[in-house]
Enzyme design. Structure first.
Site, PDB file in Angstrom:
ATOM      1  N   HIS A 122       0.810  -1.217   0.000  1.00  0.00           N
ATOM      2  CA  HIS A 122       0.000   0.000   0.000  1.00  0.00           C
ATOM      3  C   HIS A 122       0.846   1.271   0.000  1.00  0.00           C
ATOM      4  O   HIS A 122       0.353   2.333  -0.386  1.00  0.00           O
ATOM      5  CB  HIS A 122      -0.942   0.008   1.204  1.00  0.00           C
ATOM      6  CG  HIS A 122      -2.001  -1.050   1.139  1.00  0.00           C
ATOM      7  ND1 HIS A 122      -2.969  -1.071   0.163  1.00  0.00           N
ATOM      8  CD2 HIS A 122      -2.228  -2.130   1.911  1.00  0.00           C
ATOM      9  CE1 HIS A 122      -3.761  -2.120   0.348  1.00  0.00           C
ATOM     10  NE2 HIS A 122      -3.331  -2.784   1.395  1.00  0.00           N
ATOM     11  N   ARG A 171       7.154  -5.927   3.134  1.00  0.00           N
ATOM     12  CA  ARG A 171       5.853  -6.444   2.681  1.00  0.00           C
ATOM     13  C   ARG A 171       5.748  -6.238   1.179  1.00  0.00           C
ATOM     14  O   ARG A 171       5.788  -5.120   0.682  1.00  0.00           O
ATOM     15  CB  ARG A 171       4.674  -5.776   3.378  1.00  0.00           C
ATOM     16  CG  ARG A 171       3.353  -6.349   2.863  1.00  0.00           C
ATOM     17  CD  ARG A 171       2.172  -6.180   3.771  1.00  0.00           C
ATOM     18  NE  ARG A 171       1.552  -4.889   3.697  1.00  0.00           N
ATOM     19  CZ  ARG A 171       0.287  -4.645   4.055  1.00  0.00           C
ATOM     20  NH1 ARG A 171      -0.472  -5.628   4.516  1.00  0.00           N
ATOM     21  NH2 ARG A 171      -0.209  -3.427   3.989  1.00  0.00           N
ATOM     22  N   ASP A 216      17.422 -10.152  -2.374  1.00  0.00           N
ATOM     23  CA  ASP A 216      18.731  -9.754  -2.873  1.00  0.00           C
ATOM     24  C   ASP A 216      19.144  -8.366  -2.394  1.00  0.00           C
ATOM     25  O   ASP A 216      20.332  -8.113  -2.189  1.00  0.00           O
ATOM     26  CB  ASP A 216      18.759  -9.808  -4.408  1.00  0.00           C
ATOM     27  CG  ASP A 216      18.921 -11.230  -4.952  1.00  0.00           C
ATOM     28  OD1 ASP A 216      19.133 -12.155  -4.146  1.00  0.00           O
ATOM     29  OD2 ASP A 216      18.822 -11.399  -6.185  1.00  0.00           O
ATOM     30  N   GLU A 255      -6.012 -12.742   5.407  1.00  0.00           N
ATOM     31  CA  GLU A 255      -6.865 -11.568   5.614  1.00  0.00           C
ATOM     32  C   GLU A 255      -8.164 -11.639   4.819  1.00  0.00           C
ATOM     33  O   GLU A 255      -8.828 -10.618   4.621  1.00  0.00           O
ATOM     34  CB  GLU A 255      -6.086 -10.300   5.237  1.00  0.00           C
ATOM     35  CG  GLU A 255      -5.372 -10.390   3.899  1.00  0.00           C
ATOM     36  CD  GLU A 255      -4.342  -9.297   3.686  1.00  0.00           C
ATOM     37  OE1 GLU A 255      -4.479  -8.211   4.271  1.00  0.00           O
ATOM     38  OE2 GLU A 255      -3.397  -9.528   2.911  1.00  0.00           O
ATOM     39  N   ASP A 271      -8.578  -5.955   6.419  1.00  0.00           N
ATOM     40  CA  ASP A 271      -9.122  -6.711   5.290  1.00  0.00           C
ATOM     41  C   ASP A 271     -10.034  -7.828   5.766  1.00  0.00           C
ATOM     42  O   ASP A 271     -11.031  -8.152   5.105  1.00  0.00           O
ATOM     43  CB  ASP A 271      -7.984  -7.273   4.437  1.00  0.00           C
ATOM     44  CG  ASP A 271      -7.415  -6.245   3.489  1.00  0.00           C
ATOM     45  OD1 ASP A 271      -8.149  -5.781   2.608  1.00  0.00           O
ATOM     46  OD2 ASP A 271      -6.239  -5.892   3.638  1.00  0.00           O
TER      47      ASP A 271
END
Length: 259
Positions: free
Chosen positions: A52, A77, A91, A156, A182
């Site tokens: 988000h 995230r 990485d 969620e 959610d």
């Protein structure tokens, strides 16, 4: 001079030990400056939100570099659980990943495999280009990296909740994160994560995840909510969001000078 070895993942060790809750802060401002300011506060972990928040891989790299001198552990995230993005996040230096919208054991297993090198998984080998390996200056990185990767899957949705027991049992999943906002929407209570039905499911989810032998995590934006979640048995909890902290401080300051 001998190059340093791979750093252990302190967050993974802490949630496995379960000796005390790991307290974290959500970062969505996509700024190395604000990330470093928050790192100086001493949170156990900081989550850099690529779902988000307006983050891409180069922006996330800058924030990782800003956080690096501090003790707070960075968690990435992803916007979704593709193998290519998982590879890039690892990485650039994330050891812990949170993958949203997991709805099945199969999806969870795929994420777990994407985060590990063969033979345990399918992570592509590009350590000469990877900050995580210090561009192949870290001795034994390829052999040791899998053990320090922490995969958190986020449940969620109603479908994910129905299959929570199977998701939590997946080998390669190190923790399960419940998303109350959610989940509230999925249960018909959008915008009301404190609804009694949502609260019951959140409490039951903590027990179900623990029964699978995995640590449970969650995000709350009020002290009352977070303390309730910790009482339910959640081992790691986000206790705020940088955007809301800035918004609230700005609102309070402006209101102090209201006409």
């Amino acid at each position: 001079m001998t190059a340093p070895g791979l750093s252990p993942n302190p967050f993974l060790a802490a949630i496995r030990a379960g000796e005390r809750p790991q307290i974290g802060l959500w970062l969505g401002l996509a700024s190395p400056v604000t990330a470093e300011i928050c790192a100086g506060a001493g949170f156990d972990w900081l989550l850099l939100d690529g779902e988000h928040g307006p983050n891409d891989v180069p922006l996330l790299l800058g924030q990782l570099q800003a956080i690096a001198p501090y003790a707070s552990h960075p968690i990435g995230r992803l916007p979704e659980g593709s193998a290519s993005l998982i590879k890039q996040y690892l990485d650039i230096g994330f050891q812990t990943l949170l993958v949203p919208m997991i709805e099945s054991a199969e999806a969870a297993a795929q994420v777990g495999r994407a985060a590990r090198y063969p033979p345990a998984g399918m992570r592509g080998v590009g350590s000469a280009l990877a900050r995580a390996a210090r561009w192949n200056r870290t001795p034994g990185y390829l052999a040791a990296a899998n053990a320090e990767v922490c995969v958190l899957v986020q449940v969620e949705t109603a479908a994910g909740l129905e299959r929570l027991d199977d998701i939590a049992a997946v080998e390669g999943v190190d923790g399960v994160f419940i998303g109350p906002s959610d989940l509230a929407a999925a249960l018909g209570h959008i915008g009301d994560a404190a609804h009694p039905e949502v609260r019951r499911e959140v409490e039951a989810a903590a027990r179900r995840i623990a029964a699978a032998g995995k640590p449970a995590g969650i995000l709350g934006t009020s002290q009352d909510a977070v303390r309730a979640y910790l009482a339910f048995g959640y081992r790691f909890a986000g206790v705020g969001i940088d955007t809301l902290l800035l918004r609230d401080a700005a609102d309070r300051l402006r209101s102090a000078y209201a006409d």
